[in-house]
Every structure is written in C-alpha cells, then in structure tokens.
Motif scaffolding. Structure first.
Motif, PDB file in Angstrom:
ATOM      1  N   VAL A 176       0.820  -1.196   0.000  1.00 38.12           N
ATOM      2  CA  VAL A 176       0.000   0.000   0.000  1.00 38.12           C
ATOM      3  C   VAL A 176       0.860   1.256   0.000  1.00 38.12           C
ATOM      4  O   VAL A 176       1.756   1.413   0.810  1.00 38.12           O
ATOM      5  CB  VAL A 176      -0.960   0.018   1.209  1.00 38.12           C
ATOM      6  CG1 VAL A 176      -2.244  -0.659   0.817  1.00 38.12           C
ATOM      7  CG2 VAL A 176      -0.348  -0.644   2.403  1.00 38.12           C
ATOM      8  N   GLU A 205       0.897   5.626  -0.260  1.00 35.17           N
ATOM      9  CA  GLU A 205       0.138   6.660   0.429  1.00 35.17           C
ATOM     10  C   GLU A 205      -0.299   7.766  -0.525  1.00 35.17           C
ATOM     11  O   GLU A 205      -0.958   8.700  -0.120  1.00 35.17           O
ATOM     12  CB  GLU A 205       0.988   7.266   1.551  1.00 35.17           C
ATOM     13  CG  GLU A 205       1.320   6.251   2.633  1.00 35.17           C
ATOM     14  CD  GLU A 205       2.248   6.823   3.681  1.00 35.17           C
ATOM     15  OE1 GLU A 205       2.757   7.940   3.477  1.00 35.17           O
ATOM     16  OE2 GLU A 205       2.459   6.151   4.696  1.00 35.17           O
ATOM     17  N   ALA A 261      -5.747   4.117   2.028  1.00 29.40           N
ATOM     18  CA  ALA A 261      -4.351   3.801   1.723  1.00 29.40           C
ATOM     19  C   ALA A 261      -3.432   4.224   2.859  1.00 29.40           C
ATOM     20  O   ALA A 261      -2.563   3.464   3.299  1.00 29.40           O
ATOM     21  CB  ALA A 261      -3.942   4.495   0.427  1.00 29.40           C
ATOM     22  N   ALA A 267      -3.992   1.932   5.876  1.00 25.37           N
ATOM     23  CA  ALA A 267      -3.441   0.595   5.685  1.00 25.37           C
ATOM     24  C   ALA A 267      -1.913   0.631   5.714  1.00 25.37           C
ATOM     25  O   ALA A 267      -1.270  -0.218   6.336  1.00 25.37           O
ATOM     26  CB  ALA A 267      -3.941   0.018   4.361  1.00 25.37           C
ATOM     27  N   ALA A 268      -1.350   1.641   5.051  1.00 26.86           N
ATOM     28  CA  ALA A 268       0.107   1.727   5.003  1.00 26.86           C
ATOM     29  C   ALA A 268       0.687   1.905   6.396  1.00 26.86           C
ATOM     30  O   ALA A 268       1.647   1.227   6.792  1.00 26.86           O
ATOM     31  CB  ALA A 268       0.535   2.889   4.107  1.00 26.86           C
ATOM     32  N   TRP A 284      -7.933  -2.163  10.269  1.00 25.36           N
ATOM     33  CA  TRP A 284      -7.401  -2.660   8.999  1.00 25.36           C
ATOM     34  C   TRP A 284      -6.566  -3.924   9.241  1.00 25.36           C
ATOM     35  O   TRP A 284      -6.675  -4.918   8.522  1.00 25.36           O
ATOM     36  CB  TRP A 284      -6.517  -1.619   8.306  1.00 25.36           C
ATOM     37  CG  TRP A 284      -5.913  -2.158   7.030  1.00 25.36           C
ATOM     38  CD1 TRP A 284      -6.494  -2.173   5.798  1.00 25.36           C
ATOM     39  CD2 TRP A 284      -4.652  -2.807   6.873  1.00 25.36           C
ATOM     40  NE1 TRP A 284      -5.672  -2.790   4.882  1.00 25.36           N
ATOM     41  CE2 TRP A 284      -4.538  -3.187   5.518  1.00 25.36           C
ATOM     42  CE3 TRP A 284      -3.607  -3.115   7.757  1.00 25.36           C
ATOM     43  CZ2 TRP A 284      -3.409  -3.852   5.014  1.00 25.36           C
ATOM     44  CZ3 TRP A 284      -2.489  -3.780   7.262  1.00 25.36           C
ATOM     45  CH2 TRP A 284      -2.406  -4.127   5.896  1.00 25.36           C
ATOM     46  N   SER A 321      -7.195  -7.604   7.810  1.00 19.79           N
ATOM     47  CA  SER A 321      -6.186  -8.279   7.000  1.00 19.79           C
ATOM     48  C   SER A 321      -5.796  -9.620   7.616  1.00 19.79           C
ATOM     49  O   SER A 321      -5.677 -10.632   6.921  1.00 19.79           O
ATOM     50  CB  SER A 321      -4.960  -7.366   6.858  1.00 19.79           C
ATOM     51  OG  SER A 321      -3.908  -8.074   6.244  1.00 19.79           O
ATOM     52  N   CYS A 336      -8.623  -1.177 -10.568  1.00 20.71           N
ATOM     53  CA  CYS A 336      -8.074  -0.468  -9.419  1.00 20.71           C
ATOM     54  C   CYS A 336      -7.081   0.579  -9.923  1.00 20.71           C
ATOM     55  O   CYS A 336      -6.806   0.654 -11.120  1.00 20.71           O
ATOM     56  CB  CYS A 336      -7.409  -1.433  -8.432  1.00 20.71           C
ATOM     57  SG  CYS A 336      -5.921  -2.205  -9.054  1.00 20.71           S
ATOM     58  N   SER A 373      -1.932   0.692  -7.354  1.00 21.38           N
ATOM     59  CA  SER A 373      -2.257  -0.561  -6.675  1.00 21.38           C
ATOM     60  C   SER A 373      -2.008  -1.750  -7.589  1.00 21.38           C
ATOM     61  O   SER A 373      -1.492  -2.781  -7.164  1.00 21.38           O
ATOM     62  CB  SER A 373      -3.724  -0.554  -6.230  1.00 21.38           C
ATOM     63  OG  SER A 373      -3.883   0.308  -5.129  1.00 21.38           O
ATOM     64  N   ARG A 378       1.683  -2.434  -7.748  1.00 25.05           N
ATOM     65  CA  ARG A 378       2.186  -3.031  -6.512  1.00 25.05           C
ATOM     66  C   ARG A 378       1.747  -4.484  -6.375  1.00 25.05           C
ATOM     67  O   ARG A 378       2.488  -5.332  -5.905  1.00 25.05           O
ATOM     68  CB  ARG A 378       1.723  -2.220  -5.304  1.00 25.05           C
ATOM     69  CG  ARG A 378       2.479  -0.903  -5.142  1.00 25.05           C
ATOM     70  CD  ARG A 378       1.885  -0.079  -4.008  1.00 25.05           C
ATOM     71  NE  ARG A 378       2.458   1.262  -3.970  1.00 25.05           N
ATOM     72  CZ  ARG A 378       3.385   1.645  -3.090  1.00 25.05           C
ATOM     73  NH1 ARG A 378       3.860   0.784  -2.223  1.00 25.05           N
ATOM     74  NH2 ARG A 378       3.843   2.878  -3.108  1.00 25.05           N
ATOM     75  N   LEU A 437      -5.542  -4.265  -0.334  1.00 22.37           N
ATOM     76  CA  LEU A 437      -5.424  -3.037  -1.126  1.00 22.37           C
ATOM     77  C   LEU A 437      -6.403  -1.971  -0.645  1.00 22.37           C
ATOM     78  O   LEU A 437      -7.512  -2.298  -0.219  1.00 22.37           O
ATOM     79  CB  LEU A 437      -5.727  -3.331  -2.604  1.00 22.37           C
ATOM     80  CG  LEU A 437      -4.665  -4.112  -3.379  1.00 22.37           C
ATOM     81  CD1 LEU A 437      -5.150  -4.379  -4.798  1.00 22.37           C
ATOM     82  CD2 LEU A 437      -3.341  -3.364  -3.391  1.00 22.37           C
ATOM     83  N   PRO A 438      -6.008  -0.698  -0.757  1.00 23.73           N
ATOM     84  CA  PRO A 438      -6.925   0.353  -0.305  1.00 23.73           C
ATOM     85  C   PRO A 438      -8.261   0.311  -1.041  1.00 23.73           C
ATOM     86  O   PRO A 438      -9.316   0.537  -0.439  1.00 23.73           O
ATOM     87  CB  PRO A 438      -6.166   1.649  -0.600  1.00 23.73           C
ATOM     88  CG  PRO A 438      -4.923   1.281  -1.322  1.00 23.73           C
ATOM     89  CD  PRO A 438      -4.688  -0.176  -1.139  1.00 23.73           C
TER      90      PRO A 438
END
Lengths: 528, 405, 438
Positions: free
Chosen positions: B207, B209, B220, B223-224, C351, C355, C399, C403, C406, C432-433
């Motif tokens: 993730v 930013e 993001a 999560a990061a 989060w 996860s 997406c 993302s 990555r 993922l966001p």
C-alpha cells in the motif's frame, strides 16, 4: 462389510490354533534396543478377524449416501491392496509383525520387522510405499533406508535382547499391542512431565493418572476385537499412595452406586473426593490455583452464613463419590408442545450419599438462597422468576424450582424445560435439572437398585443418545449450518450418520489408579 | 444529552479532519513509534481489594479493635511513613516507596459509593460518579484519553491485555482498542508457507500513500501506516531481550507483554491489566497475602525490565480496585464490600510517599472509610502527567494531588 | 422526475459492465460471485436489478429455520443466522435494508437481554423494511425490543419518561432542530403505558395519559400512533430520511440538491421506501462516478462480501465473530445512534484485524472457506494472469495504476510462490486500499 455367521467360530478355532503354534520368538524380538515404542501384532490374521467381528455389519439406518461412500472407500482399499485385506495380511505378516520407533534427529524413525507368508510380496509392498526392505531368513526387515534394515539385521544376528525380554502382561495373540518405554521417553530432551502442566480442574480429574504416567517405567496398550472392541491401557506404576490416594478415596475397592434408571443416556461415576481436594489445596494444586480455590472458598463460606464451613460442614458431610446420570428429556404430548421449548435438553441428576442430617439443613438453606439470587438476576434481565415449591413425594422431600407459565410469543426458551430440583431421601441427596430426573434417581435409591464398580466409570448408551439427537434434529442441523458452514443436506447427513452409528453402539470407559498400577479401558460394543 | 452532543460535534470534527497529517509526505507518519511518549498502565485488582490490609494504619487502636483476627497482618508489614505500613507481601513495593518510585493516595473514592462489584466497577471505569449503564455514551475515561491521543488518526494508542473483551475503561468513541493475550495477536498476519517472511514484506510494501485525500487516500494511508507499524512492532518485539525473570503467573505474563510493547516504543500509551480474586469474604489472610505477593513480584519484574531498557522514566502505573472493604471484619475472618481505599501510583521521582488524608477509623460512614480524595482527582493527575487535557476526558477540572514532579 | 434520479441508460461510453454490477451488488447487497456478475453483465441492467431485488423472494422453510435458531435462544446464534441470511442472500436488497434499519432503529441486546425479541425486531425489518415508512415507524413504536431499549417501560401517566419520544424525533424521523423540548415532553405522555409484557407489546390502559396534548402542531387527546403520524408527515422528515439513504447507498456527503431530489421522490412515492430505493438504485446518481467506491466498507460488507465475491461458503458464526472484532456486532450496536460508519469503520487497528482475519480465512485456518482460496487461481498461469483474475474476483477488475503495479510486483516476488502462493496473492488483494471501499 460382509460377515458370515460362522466367523466367530472361525476366530475361536484360529485363536486356539495360534496359541498352540505360537512362535518361540515374538516379532518385537527383532527390534533393536534403541527403539522406545513398539506396535506389535503376533497373529495379524486373528487380530483382523476379531476386529471385524467386533465392528459387525454396517448400521442399518446409515444414510444411503454415507453407505455409498463407505462402499467406495472399501472398494478403493481393496483395489489398492489388489486383494482382500485378509489375504494381504496372510501374505505380508502371517507370522507376526512389529513396528518400532527409535528416536532420530527429527522425531522418530520407524523400523519394521515382519514374518510374511510370501516374503517377495512383502518386500514389493514395502518398496511400493517408498521404503527399503530385505529378506533375512523367515523375516522381512524394513525401514526408510538400507541402513535401517541393516540395524534390524544386526539385532537378528546378535540374537534377541531388550525387547525380547520386555515384560508383557496377559499377552493375547489377537491383540494389536503397543509397548512404550516411558522411562527412556521421559529422558528425551523434548519430553515434559504431565502433572505440572495440569490446572486445578485437570489435577482433580487426571492428577492421579498423570502422577502414574510420570512415574511408570513402561506402558502397555492393547486393542482387541471379539465381542466388543476394547482398548486397554496399563501403567505399571500408580499414584504412589501418599496424598493422591486421598483424592480417590475408594482406590481399588469395589463400591456401590445407584444403578442408572432404565433409559438413561449415560453416567459419569468418578472416584474423587472434593473434600480431600479442598481440605488440603497445597498438596494438590499449583500456587496460583490454590489462590483461585481460596478465592472461591472465601465466597462459598459466606453463602450459608459465617457458621457454615463449605469444606468442613458441607463437603465433609456429603459422602464421596458423586455420580452424574444423564436421562432422556421427558416425553411431551401434542397438547404440551406449544408451551415446551423446541430444544429438548436431556435431564441430569447429580447424586451423593449423605449421612449427616446437618448437611441436609445446610443444603436446603443454600438452595433457597440460590433461587433468590438467580431470580434477582433474571429480574434484572426482565425475565420471570422460577418459583420455589416444597416437594414431598413418595421417596423423599425437598424443593422444586419451576418456571412461571409461558405466555408466548412462540415456544419458550430453553430454560423453560428445566425445573431444578433438590431432593433428600434414603440416605441420598439428588440435584436434578428436572423434577423427573431427580425423582427417577430417588426411586432407584428407594428400590435399593445399586450397581458395583471400581474406580471411575463413564458410560454412554448409544440408542438413547441417538433418540435424544433425533428429538432435536432441527436445531442440531441448524447449529451445524451456522457453526460449521455446512449446507442443510450435509448437516442432515452428519446427524443422520451420528444417529445411525450411535444407535448401534454403547461406549464404556473405566479407569482405575491404584498405588502401584493404573489401567484405563475403553469398550465399544455393538448393540443388538 | 449534552454529552452526546459533545460526542457528535467531536466526531464530526474528527471526520472532517483532513487526512493530511496522516500522510506525512514521506516523513514519519503520525503514529510511528515515538519512544519518548509517556505510558500509563492501569492495573485493576478486581473483586475489591482490602485497602486497610494493604496500607495498614499499624498504630491505630481502632484497627485492632475492628479486626481482632485480621489485624494479625500487621506482623511483618513494611513501614512506609510513620504509622502506615504496607502488607507483608508488598516488600518490594515498600522499597520503591522509599526511593520515590511509588506512592499511596489514601481514601480514594466517590461521594456516593456503591457496594455492587458491577456498578462500582462501572463508576471507576467511566470516571463518572453518576453513570448509569444504559445506551448512551458508554465510554471509559481511559478510552476517552485514547481518543484524544489518537486525535482522529489511525494508531493503536491503547490496548487491553489478557482480558477476553475490551473493558469499559478502554471503550472509546473513535478508536478501536484491541485486546490481546500474545504479542503475535498484533503482528501482520500472512498466509503461512516457506515464503512467510517475503509475504509479510510484500504485504507491507503493497500500500502506497499517494492516493489523494478522499476515501481511497484515507484507506491507503491507514493501511500503510498499520502495516508499517505492525512490522515495526514485530521487529521491535523480536529484538526484545530481557534478563529479567517474570513470575510464572497470569499477571506476570500480562505485565511482560506490556513491558515488551513499551520497550519496543510501539506508540501504545495506555494499557489495562486485570488481576482478580480479591473478593475475600472469608479466611482472608492467606488468600490476600498470596494475591498481593503476585502483584509485588510481577510489578517488581516489570519495573526492573523497564529500567534495564531505559523505559522506566516514561512509564507510570495506577493500581486500583473497585472498592475497599468494610472496616470491621466479619465472622468468617473475612471482610465484606466496602467503599474508599488507597490506590498506588508508580513512577519515577514522585513527590512523596503518601498523599491524601489518612482514614479516620473513628469517623465512618455506614461502617466504611469515608472518601477523602475524589477518584477523578487521581485520574486528573495521571492525565496531566500524560499530557492529555483532563477536562475533555473527565468533563471537568480535576487538579489532583501533585504526585508527579 | 429530477435529473439526478432519472433512470440511468447504459451507453457505448458508459456501458453496463462488471464495475456497474459490482457496484450495484456491493451497495444493494453483500456482493456476488464473479460468475453471477458476468452472467448479469450479459443479461443487462434490468436482470441485475431483478437479481438484487427479486419480485418474489420468499424462501421456503425460512420460518422453520428461524424457529430452530431460536430454539437455542442465544445471541451468538441469532447473530450468526443473520450473517447466514446475508451470505445466502436469497433477496440481497432486503438483507441489506434490514441491516440498514437495524442501524437506524439501533437497538442493543446488551440491554434488551432477549435475543428472541431482537430476532423479532429484525423480522419486522424483513417484513416492512421495503414498504411504507409510516407503517414501519408505527410498528417500531410497538416493538418490544425498542420499547425496552428506550426505557418506555418506565413511561407512565404522571411520571413520563422522555427517552423514546426524544429518539423517535431526533434519530428515527426528524433529526435535531425540527422539534422543541415541549414537543418531546408532550409526546412522551402519548406513549405512556406503551409497555412490554411477556416479550410482547402491551397497552397498559391505566398507565396511559389520555389527556390533551400538543405535539408538532397537532392537538387533542393524542395517542402514540398520532404522534408517529405527526412525525413522519413533518416537512423535516423526508429530507432527514433522504439524507440517510443517500449516505447509506450513494455517498457519505450528499449535496442539498441530492437530498431534495431524494426527499421529493420519497413523497411522490407516498413514503414507500421500497419504491424510493428502487428509483435510487437505477438512477443516474447511483451509477455516477460520485457514487463509485466512495464509501468505506462496513465490517459486514468486508467479511460477508469477501466470501460472496469469491463465490464461496464459510462458517457464518465465524464471520459474525470477525465482524464484531472489526467493530460491527449485529444485535449489539454501540449506542442508539447506531454505527457511525465511514472513516470510523477503518482505523489502523481495524485494517490489521481485517487483513489478519483474511489471512487466516484464506489459509484455511478459520471459517472453513469452500472452495479454498488456494484453488481459486489454480488454473491461471503466470503473475499477470493471476493478478488479473484476483482483481476480477475481488475488485471488478479495476483499481488504481499504483495498486495494480504493486500487486503485480507482489505476484512476481517470492511472496506469491510456493505453497499458499495463490492464497497469499488473494490476501494481498484484500489488503489493497481499493478493497476497503464499497
């Protein structure tokens, strides 16, 4: 699974024959000294027949799909073996087989010695499952490597030693036997004694046994077929007398208990003394558990006022051991249906002999107080109270706490199937989850219906258990759907299989721990 | 109603906060470990600890009179100031009192105490003496402090250790307070396999930013930051080595886990640990002695560990119980539910050994010690030390006994 | 019809595609399998709307199943049953709307202490949640769980308790500022004697204050029903509800134009919630970029959605436990305001909890996912194909470039190789966001 009616007879004939021609040397004699655990069958053919006899035919009510699955499984085994199991056993290990486990770098290494009917076939089989084997006279020796075979061969050449001389109690040639060198297993760096790991409840239930396991030099397990399938484990040390014997007050002596009423689902009779435990907490428990128990006592001692000691007055006055009976839920007719809970819990009754009338007075007071407390809590949750009524019946007297009549909506919650009951009579106190359960046990006491037992015994009567499951099939199926993620049909098959299997068997577990020996037996018997 | 309005306003402003401070533009993110942050651990002695057998008025003739059997606890007790001594089991705590590392605040309680475990616990946890358990605003004072510390961000400012569910004390408005038993519970979990460590690294690198400040950017950044911190926590914990042997008790294990997190500089600043069993209605002497011995041993190991890692200076501990016990012993050599009692504050360089008024056993209220220090004053002092605005947490000004320098 | 709520028409540039179906099922349900989504893209918008909101959707045996669930009577099973219903989604929109109302009339079993009565309230949402709002509100004013929750048991003639009346106006029908304290005091009297007995609504005639009252401009010997009727017909009510629906189904910050349009739609449909929401769900607004992935997934949408997107089965009870740790325990909303939602759903801690749960679910360590995560990408070869498949399964195949890059890097790294590699890739996708957004 086909069984012919002549099979039992065959087995007997076989056993007699084997006993007459028992080989001079047991198969385990071929195992090297470093082996610590041995699985041995002196007469595999007889063992197989006896197990088949005990298992019996497939239960008639097994769901069709399970039956089919079982059929496929058996066929697969047969295909994989390329012949019937009995034929293969004859080929590979007619004269006995011993599998030893020796400590290795990572875990244990298997070493196998068998006396086959057809050595070449036995070697081929070992190689097919990825092992190495060599023929040595009447023996086939096998392991994961040729080096392992060589270790086995050297033992044969050098002549019998440690395992040949290993003491075996009551050797039955038809048994699958496990022998363990507990002394040397304990010396392994990964091994831990059992007792220190047990918490308070664990020590009360299994403390004497854990002490026996921690002390015994060897263990012997046998699985035998025949009339029933029986697993029997023996230790050649016990709890060593001392304080642990106080926890099991009757020890190896026979004692009497109330016989389970007709139709009981099961029974738990433990030879344990709560009084012994609480009277000397330090002797049995870890420090933190002692504190927890003392914390409990500091509240328990207050319940019946300062004058009553939970340990000295109440526990001492209740004779040990206590017995727990599981009874079927009361039958319900169509008229009662709407006001009865949908989930029918089996009833239970806890019974203890008493000889001190003072105990009865204390318990009566405590029971009333308990109902008051429980009702106060129910009231806080907006629930109606249980009404306490004195009960004076044919066989004794006491109290029944009954729920206030249900006025809907729908069927009542589960607790409406309960009527906690405390009854005294004929030298016993009975605490039942329902009036019927308590009364049934008091009736046994009145009739003098007793049974004798030694040590601990747990029995489960499959057919009544199956009936209880069937009565609650709907909720049980839904529970599996929600808790196990099964579809309705899979969940239904699970319970139908359970019911079919349970209906066909009964299970009994007994355990005895004496000062110098301990024995546990699990017996699974087909119900006719 | 008023309070609820406050909360809404608060939430609205928290939601309206731009995620910008979170993003940090590549610099340290908002809740990266900050080793210099102060930490408060609250140790709750559940069941009602007997305050009068913990900080003992050894010379008070009324004490021996009210407790013919239980006053035996004076024998072997450890004097901390003239006329007051700690329970014989609290040797190491008494030693700490002697060198400015611990202090007792006496007579802590509330104006209208309650003798129910549950209600009294609620009052202590919420820090609201008028609290009634209902649907509105069930947050604890420590949880509200966590809200302030997180300041709308995505950190883990508070943790409950050893409990099955988050206690009311740590219930917060906007922060998720986790409860865990093992440090692994807050590691970055991956699908196990030979490549587990690569998976972890891969997940942390997954993730970015730079996705704006809308919901996507917020997700993001959150999560990061979470992945990064979890990795850092794990590494820090893996690096934790201690020469200190903690006692093999539940309390010892809980405090060791807290110590590991403090030493790791993970950024969790509020901890709650419970030690139960103090409801000593009968035969109190052996039980109470054993329980306090566990407290003494665990706290000593905890502090030794923190000192060895230079983390003691930024840590404080509050030891409290939902109530004390009656002054008079009962007929079972025990004591029943009471009211005000001393609490302990542990830290470094405290300004005294004893704060507040000594209990006057000649002036009781319904058989109980009167509260002479409002419990919120103690909370206020701890919040002040933490650097959290106590007024927003406690709903008023509570300038307490000046325990910390 | 207002421009915003006019029916959306797919065009060549803005077709009805996987993203549109995915969006529809995320918002109006709890997601659905890739196969189903692909099928619906082929069949078109009307078929998709009919799938999310089937015209006849009664499930045979549903009542018997509820009876079997209530046989246990425990909260965990009632909650698991609701999760099970959402997983099965015979009528996705109804499941979603019932949970919406659960958050609106937020009642907690923490105080009610009777999961059977709570189940009854949820059944009322199932029955009335897509019909007229005034009928739903009337039913709620008689709902035993809500009455216990809001202390109406204590509301008696001469000693009124205002809790229920206050929340009726503030949280259920009007919103703050649309009523006076005087209205609350008088309304409370109208609900006096509206009690609960034996788990059912009970009108305690002698505890009811039948004197004259004045509430929201109405006068007379008003009853509770009169007060509810007055509240739902207040001018403030329609925009209040409209904003709430828009926040739930479209965007966390609706504009006043959107609220006005939605309120007008609700009134034009004579306060029929189903008709109003159906208009919304096929509107231009609903399918506009303003709505697409602009909300943060609730724990339920995350947990239940993950299982449904993969076209799998899982243990409902485990999902219910997971949701509770993420901050959404059904039957136990934190306050009468319900769950705050949006950013409050997603903190660093939550989060990580999400996860880690997914890691264990995909590794087969909990939840009994069937088919297993490992088997889902089996037939794809190479990191590109596997990433493509994972994105299709979980993210409408779409997406951000960042993302995607990555995720591709992850798929090419050793992390996605070896045992559990495919499950690890799915786990990475869930982290993922974009996946945190609905």
């Amino acid at each position: 699974m086909p069984t012919s009616s002549s099979r039992p007879l065959l087995v007997v004939a076989f056993l007699v024959g084997v006993a007459a021609s028992l080989p001079a040397q047991a198969p385990r004699a071929a195992l090297p000294d470093e082996v610590l655990v041995v699985v041995e069958v002196t007469d595999p053919g007889a063992a197989w027949s006896a197990v088949l006899q005990a298992v019996g035919p497939v239960p008639p009510d097994l769901p069709e799909s399970v039956r089919a699955l079982l059929g496929v499984g058996l066929t697969t085994v047969r295909l994989w073996l390329g012949a019937s199991p009995a034929e293969r056993i004859e080929q590979w290990a007619r004269g006995g087989v011993a599998l030893g486990y020796a400590p290795a770098e990572h875990g244990f290494e298997p070493l196998l010695a068998m006396r086959p009917g057809d050595p070449a076939a036995a070697v081929a089989f070992v190689e097919r499952i990825g092992g190495k084997a060599r023929i040595e006279g009447e023996w086939v020796l096998a392991g994961k490597s040729l080096a392992a075979c060589e270790r086995l061969r050297r033992r044969l050449v050098d002549g019998p030693a440690r395992w040949a001389a290993w003491p075996v109690a009551e050797a039955s040639p038809a048994a699958v036997r496990v022998l363990a060198d507990l002394q040397r297993l304990r010396a392994l760096p990964t091994s831990r004694p059992l007792l220190p790991g047990l918490d308070g409840g664990g020590r009360f239930l299994f403390g004497p046994l854990a002490v026996a396991i921690d002390a015994s030099e060897r263990a012997q397990l046998e699985l035998v077929g025949g009339d029933a399938l029986q697993l029997r484990a023996r230790l050649f040390a016990g709890h060593g007398g001392d304080h642990w014997s106080r926890l099991s007050p009757t020890g190896g002596q026979a004692r009497s208990m109330l016989a389970p009423p007709t139709g009981a689902l099961g029974m738990v009779a433990l030879d344990r003394s709560l009084h012994a435990l609480f009277a000397d907490l330090q002797a049995f428990l870890r420090e933190s558990d002692v504190l927890a128990a003392q914390g409990f006592l500091s509240i328990a001692d207050q319940i019946d006022g300062a004058a009553t000691s939970f340990v000295d007055d109440l526990l001492r006055g209740l004779k040990q051991p206590w017995t727990l009976y599981l009874l079927p839920a009361a039958a319900i007719d169509a008229e009662q249906e709407p006001t009865a809970p949908r989930l029918r819990l089996p009833g239970f009754a806890l019974v203890a002999p008493i000889d001190d009338p003072e105990v009865e007075t204390i318990l009566r007071r405590m029971a009333q107080l308990f109902v008051v407390i429980a009702n106060a809590e129910r009231a806080q949750a907006g629930k109606k109270p249980f009404v306490l009524r004195p009960e004076r019946g044919e066989h004794g007297s006491g109290f029944v706490a009954e729920p206030t009549p249900w006025r809907g909506p729908g069927q009542p919650p589960v607790e409406y199937g309960l009527s906690p009951t405390l009854l005294f009579g004929h030298g016993h106190v009975v605490l039942g989850s329902t009036r019927a359960a308590a009364t049934a046990l008091l009736a046994q006491a009145a009739a003098g219906a007793t049974a004798t037992l030694v040590g601990d015994r747990v029995t489960l009567h499959g057919p009544t258990l199956a009936a209880a499951a069937l009565q609650n099939r709907g909720p049980l199926v839904v529970a599996r759907m929600l808790d196990e993620g099964e579809t309705r049909s899979v969940a239904e098959r699970f319970w139908d299989t359970f019911v079919a299997v349970a209906a066909a068997i009964s299970v009994e577990l007994t355990s005895q721990v004496a000062a110098d020996a301990a024995e546990i037996t699990v017996t699974v018997r087909r119900q006719s | 109603m008023n309070r609820r309005f406050d909360r809404r306003t608060f939430l609205r402003s928290a939601l309206a906060l731009p995620a910008a401070p979170l993003l940090g533009h590549g610099s340290r993110c908002h809740w990266a470990p900050r080793g210099d942050d102060r930490v408060l651990l609250v140790l709750e002695l559940a069941g009602g600890n007997d305050g009068l057998a913990t900080v003992i008025p050894v010379d008070d003739p009324a004490y021996a009179k009210a407790r013919p059997a239980l006053s035996a606890v004076r024998r072997g007790s450890h004097a901390i100031v003239d006329g007051l001594a700690l329970h014989p089991s609290l040797a190491r705590l008494a030693l700490r009192c002697g060198n400015g590392g611990a202090a007792a605040v006496l007579g802590v309680g509330m104006e209208k105490p309650d003798r129910s475990h549950f209600r009294s616990r609620d009052l202590w946890h919420t820090g609201d003496p008028t609290f009634v358990r209902r649907q509105h605003d069930t947050t604890g004072w420590l949880g509200r402090a966590a809200d302030v510390l997180a300041a709308g961000g995505a950190g883990m400012p508070a943790a409950s250790i050893g409990a099955l569910e988050v206690p009311l004390l740590l219930s917060a408005r906007s922060v998720t307070v986790p409860t865990f038993e093992r440090a692994e519970d807050f590691a970055l979990g991956v699908v196990p396999g030979v490549a587990a460590s690569e998976r972890q690294a891969g997940l942390a690198a997954l993730v970015g930013e730079r996705l704006g400040d809308g919901p996507l950017g917020y997700a993001a950044a959150t999560a990061a930051a979470a992945a990064k911190t979890a990795m850092e926590l794990e590494q820090a914990l893996r690096g934790y080595r201690s020469e200190v042997t903690y006692p093999d008790t539940a309390l010892g294990r809980d405090l060791q886990l807290a110590a590991r997190m403090v030493i790791a500089g993970f950024g969790t600043r509020l901890f709650h640990v419970v030690h139960g069993g103090f409801d000593t209605h009968a035969r109190q002497l052996p039980t109470h002695a054993g329980l306090l011995a566990q407290v003494d041993a665990a706290l000593a190991a905890f502090w030794q560990d923190l000192s060895a890692h230079a983390a003691a200076g930024r840590t404080a501990v509050l030891v409290f119980s939902e109530f004390g016990r009656r002054v008079a012993e009962n007929a079972s050599q025990g004591t029943d539910h009471g009211a005000a009692a001393p609490v302990f504050v542990l830290g470094e360089g405290l300004r005294g050994v004893v704060f507040g008024e000594r209990p006057d056993l000649g002036d009781l209220e319904d058989g109980d010690v009167k509260a002479t220090t409002d419990y919120r004053l103690v909370f206020g002092e701890l919040l002040r030390w933490l650097g959290v605005d106590g007024k927003s947490v406690l709903g008023g000004e509570f300038a307490g006994p000046h325990v910390f320098a | 019809m207002n421009e915003l709520l006019a029916p959306w028409q797919p065009t060549r540039d803005d077709p009805f595609d996987l993203q549109k179906v995915g969006h529809l099922f995320r918002r109006a349900g709890f997601g659905t399998s890739l196969r189903h989504r692909q099928e619906l893209v082929r069949e078109g918008l009307d078929a998709a709307l009919a799938a999310v909101d089937p015209p006849s959707a009664s499930v045979p045996g549903a009542d018997a199943m509820l009876g079997d669930v209530l046989a246990f009577g425990d909260r965990a099973r009632v909650t698991a049953h609701r999760v099970w219903l959402a997983l099965e989604s015979a009528h996705p929109l109804r499941e979603k709307v019932s949970i919406f109302w659960h958050g609106h009339f937020a009642t907690s079993d923490a105080k009610v202490q009777d999961p059977r009565v709570m189940a009854g309230q949820l059944a009322t949402f199932d029955r009335l949640g897509l019909l007229r709002f005034d009928e739903l509100a009337q039913a709620m004013a008689r709902d035993p769980a809500l009455l216990v929750w809001l202390d109406n048991q204590l509301n008696k003639k001469g000693a009124p308790n205002e809790n229920f009346a206050r929340e009726l106006f503030e949280l259920f029908t009007l919103g703050r500022g649309a009523y006076t304290e005087q209205d609350i005091r008088e309304a409370a009297r109208a609900f006096s004697g509206w009690h609960v007995r034996d788990g059912q609504f009970f009108f305690a005639r002698f505890l009811h204050d039948d004197g004259d009252k004045q509430v929201l401009g109405r006068r007379g010997a008003l009853t509770g029903d009169d007060v509810v009727a007055a509240a739902v017909t207040q001018p403030a009510s329609a925009p209040f509800l409209a904003a709430k629906w828009l926040r739930a189904f479209v965007h966390p910050e609706p504009t006043s134009a959107e609220i006005e349009a939605m309120a007008a739609c609700y009134l034009a449909n004579e306060r029929h919630v189903g008709a109003t929401l159906r208009t919304l769900l096929r509107s231009r607004l609903f399918f506009s970029p303003r709505a697409y992935r602009t909300k943060i997934k609730s724990p339920a949408e995350f947990a239940i959605g993950t299982v449904r997107l993969l076209g799998a089965r899982a243990v409902a009870a485990d999902l219910a436990r997971a949701m509770a740790t993420f901050g959404e325990a059904w039957l136990m909303p934190p306050t009468v305001e319900g769950w705050h939602g949006e950013r409050a759903w997603l903190s660093g801690a939550s989060w990580l909890l999400r996860s880690n749960w997914a890691a264990e679910l995909f590794a087969g360590q909990r939840g009994k996912l069937q088919p297993t995560a490992a088997s889902l990408l089996e037939r794809f070869r190479g990191p590109e194909d596997k990433v493509k498949a994972a994105l299709l399964l979980l993210l409408d195949g779409e997406c951000s470039d960042e993302s995607r890059a990555r995720l591709l890097a992850f798929a090419r790294s050793p992390a996605a190789q070896g045992a559990g590699g495919d499950a690890a890739l799915l786990h990475a996708t869930v982290g993922l966001p974009e996946y945190q957004l609905s």
